[in-house]
Design an enzyme around this catalytic site. Structure first.
Site, PDB file in Angstrom:
ATOM      1  CE1 TYR A   1       6.567   4.718  -4.985  1.00 42.50           C
ATOM      2  CE2 TYR A   1       8.139   4.656  -6.801  1.00 42.50           C
ATOM      3  CZ  TYR A   1       7.214   4.017  -5.991  1.00 42.50           C
ATOM      4  OH  TYR A   1       6.952   2.689  -6.178  1.00 42.50           O
TER       5      TYR A   1
ATOM      6  CE  LYS B   1       7.314   2.273  -2.483  1.00 40.02           C
ATOM      7  NZ  LYS B   1       6.350   1.451  -1.725  1.00 40.02           N
TER       8      LYS B   1
ATOM      9  N   GLY C   1       0.813  -1.231   0.000  1.00 37.23           N
ATOM     10  CA  GLY C   1       0.000   0.000   0.000  1.00 37.23           C
ATOM     11  C   GLY C   1       0.837   1.269   0.000  1.00 37.23           C
ATOM     12  N   GLY C   2       0.157   2.377  -0.202  1.00 34.35           N
ATOM     13  CA  GLY C   2       0.823   3.677  -0.235  1.00 34.35           C
ATOM     14  C   GLY C   2       0.678   4.290  -1.611  1.00 34.35           C
TER      15      GLY C   2
ATOM     16  CB  SER D   1       2.375   2.880  -6.539  1.00 31.45           C
ATOM     17  OG  SER D   1       1.422   3.289  -7.473  1.00 31.45           O
TER      18      SER D   1
ATOM     19  CG  ASN E   1      12.809   0.660 -10.418  1.00 36.46           C
ATOM     20  OD1 ASN E   1      13.203   1.625 -11.045  1.00 36.46           O
ATOM     21  ND2 ASN E   1      11.536   0.281 -10.445  1.00 36.46           N
ATOM     22  CG  HIS E   2      11.539   4.532  -9.203  1.00 31.81           C
ATOM     23  ND1 HIS E   2      12.123   5.008 -10.354  1.00 31.81           N
ATOM     24  CD2 HIS E   2      10.495   3.755  -9.605  1.00 31.81           C
ATOM     25  CE1 HIS E   2      11.458   4.553 -11.410  1.00 31.81           C
ATOM     26  NE2 HIS E   2      10.460   3.793 -10.977  1.00 31.81           N
TER      27      HIS E   2
ATOM     28  NE  ARG F   1      13.374   2.760 -15.750  1.00 32.19           N
ATOM     29  CZ  ARG F   1      12.238   2.541 -15.120  1.00 32.19           C
ATOM     30  NH1 ARG F   1      11.103   2.480 -15.794  1.00 32.19           N
ATOM     31  NH2 ARG F   1      12.217   2.425 -13.818  1.00 32.19           N
TER      32      ARG F   1
HETATM   33  C1  15L Z   1       7.450   1.812  -9.634  1.00 33.11           C
HETATM   34  O1  15L Z   1       7.953   1.815  -8.526  1.00 33.11           O
HETATM   35  C2  15L Z   1       6.020   2.141  -9.832  1.00 33.11           C
HETATM   36  O2  15L Z   1       5.220   1.742  -8.737  1.00 33.11           O
HETATM   37  C3  15L Z   1       5.466   1.567 -11.115  1.00 33.11           C
HETATM   38  O3  15L Z   1       4.248   2.210 -11.374  1.00 33.11           O
HETATM   39  C4  15L Z   1       6.425   1.760 -12.288  1.00 33.11           C
HETATM   40  O4  15L Z   1       6.545   3.138 -12.558  1.00 33.11           O
HETATM   41  C5  15L Z   1       7.758   1.150 -11.945  1.00 33.11           C
HETATM   42  O5  15L Z   1       8.256   1.657 -10.732  1.00 33.11           O
HETATM   43  C6  15L Z   1       8.823   1.370 -13.023  1.00 33.11           C
HETATM   44  O6  15L Z   1       9.917   1.813 -12.693  1.00 33.11           O
HETATM   45  O7  15L Z   1       8.558   1.034 -14.179  1.00 33.11           O
END
Ligand code: 15L
Length: 267
Positions: A134, A138, A70-71, A73, A110-111, A172
């Site tokens: 975001y 994380k 949740g949260g 995204s 990954n972000h 990507r």
């Molecule tokens: C994420 O963390 C997002 O939740 C998802 O919507 C995508 O944007 C994904 O990364 C991504 O990097 O493709």
């Protein structure tokens, strides 16, 4: 594991997991701020606003494990990220600790490490390099997980998820694609493996173009079945429709890196 609670039930990943985890655990309680429109009659649901600790405590009652999807995204204004992903994430870990919940699987992203260049292969021990507010939230959740594991003995698994979809949708995603069934494997390792204390795994399938060393997940038995290469042709065709973006194309986080980017102008 008798009862697990999964947050973010109405989101894209939550909706997929509702189908894929059916019957895996004796009781799964799905939660979100509001009821998913397609909730089936045989699914148990409790509404909870993660920013409200009392609601979170009620949500996790009697759970042995939590899958926290949740949260918020994607990137958003700080107020939104702060409420959903900082306060909300803290409430989930704190409520779990107070209630004696043994395990948490936390969906990080990954972000949290998006500003590593695509030319670099990274493992799970690198310094975080978030590409957005975001991504910062994380990284905060990963740190919170380490704190509750090291200080309070929760068993915590952080899944740095790439992109969950039926197939990789651009160049990507050829590197970061995660087949939904492979996500299920990772979630189950986090909930069930006896040796979990605090672990970070990359949520990525067996992609030839991957930027991530996922040997830590393999050590726990992860054997991904998805291969992004199988969709190479269609992903590259889709990429040709996307305008070039020098910052997004240089870094692993893609457009999350180039949005609001002004570092070159300021240096
Ligand atoms: C994420 O963390 C997002 O939740 C998802 O919507 C995508 O944007 C994904 O990364 C991504 O990097 O493709």
């Amino acid at each position: 594991m008798k009862k697990i609670v999964v947050t973010g039930a109405a989101g894209d990943i939550g909706t997929r997991l509702r189908r894929l985890l059916k019957g895996v655990y004796a009781e799964i309680c799905w939660s979100d701020i509001r009821k998913p429109a397609d909730l089936a009659d045989d699914e148990t649901f409790i509404a909870a606003d993660l920013a409200d600790l009392a609601q979170v405590e009620k949500m996790i009652a009697d759970a042995e494990g939590i899958v926290h999807l949740g949260g918020f995204s994607v990137e958003g204004p700080w107020e939104t990220i702060h409420r959903a992903n900082i306060v909300g994430c803290y409430n989930v870990f704190e409520a779990a600790y107070r209630a004696g919940v043994g395990r948490i699987v936390f969906a990080t992203s990954n972000h949290a490490v998006g500003f590593y260049p695509r030319s670099e292969r990274i493992g799970v021990n690198v310094t975080v390099r978030p590409d957005s507010r975001y991504g910062v939230s994380k990284a905060f959740g990963e740190a919170l997980g380490a704190f509750y594991a090291d200080k309070h003995g929760l068993r915590v698994t952080c899944l740095r998820i790439g992109n969950v979809a039926d197939a990789p949708v651009d160049a990507r995603r050829l590197a970061i694609w995660l087949k939904p069934e492979d996500l299920v494997q990772l979630v189950r390792i986090g909930l069930e493996h006896p040796d979990i204390r605090y672990e970070i795994f990359y949520g990525v399938s067996d992609n030839a173009a991957s930027w991530w060393d996922n040997s830590n997940a393999r050590r726990f038995g992860y054997r991904p079945q998805g291969r992004a290469e199988d969709f190479r042709h269609q992903a590259l065709a889709a990429q040709r429709e996307i305008p070039a973006d020098p910052i997004a194309d240089r870094y692993q986080g893609g457009p999350f890196c180039s949005a609001e980017y002004d570092a070159d102008r300021r240096r």
